[in-house]
Enzyme design. Sequence first.
Site, PDB file in Angstrom:
ATOM      1  N   CYS A   1       0.948  -1.439   0.265  1.00 28.36           N
ATOM      2  CA  CYS A   1      -0.005  -0.011   0.034  1.00 28.36           C
ATOM      3  C   CYS A   1       0.506   1.285  -0.261  1.00 28.36           C
ATOM      4  O   CYS A   1       1.818   1.398   0.671  1.00 28.36           O
ATOM      5  CB  CYS A   1      -0.593   0.078   1.215  1.00 28.36           C
ATOM      6  SG  CYS A   1      -1.919  -1.225   1.423  1.00 28.36           S
ATOM      7  N   GLN A   2       0.901   2.365  -0.895  1.00 32.36           N
ATOM      8  CA  GLN A   2       1.404   3.208  -0.927  1.00 32.36           C
ATOM      9  C   GLN A   2       1.057   4.371   0.704  1.00 32.36           C
ATOM     10  O   GLN A   2       2.174   5.098   0.904  1.00 32.36           O
ATOM     11  CB  GLN A   2       1.431   4.175  -1.646  1.00 32.36           C
ATOM     12  CG  GLN A   2       1.537   5.344  -2.234  1.00 32.36           C
ATOM     13  CD  GLN A   2       1.567   6.280  -3.493  1.00 32.36           C
ATOM     14  OE1 GLN A   2       0.097   6.226  -3.783  1.00 32.36           O
ATOM     15  NE2 GLN A   2       2.312   7.194  -4.082  1.00 32.36           N
TER      16      GLN A   2
END
Length: 138
Positions: free
Chosen positions: A51-52
Amino acid sequence: MAALPDRDKLLRNFTRCANWEEKYLYIIELGQRLPVLSEEAHNPENIIQGCQSQVWIVMRQNDDGVIELQGDSDAAIVKGLVAVVFILYHQMSAQDIVAFDIRPWFEQMALTQHLTPSRSQGLEAMIRAIRSKAANIS
């Protein structure tokens, strides 16, 4: 704090939104409804890789065999997506989570078509992590 809707109400509410701005605001509102995740749970063991934004998900099985999910994110829209995933997996056993195909729900909501590629990848990372943890429990 208002409770999260069930799957069917989520879909109904989502389709009632007039446009994508309203849908994004609804997703953010759902994230605000998540219970606060303890500081202790904000640890590397619970972080979702891929996940960013930073996403933490805690999973435990209660005495009835139902999986309980808790989560948080440092990004409002992503926290809302965490809430959407939790709604779709609500009241499921570990075996149910592993067997449940969540993607048709996203298609019904037209969700994946309106997320940035990095958010779509993060959503997939959340689903993979939850299913993997559920497979280890079942």
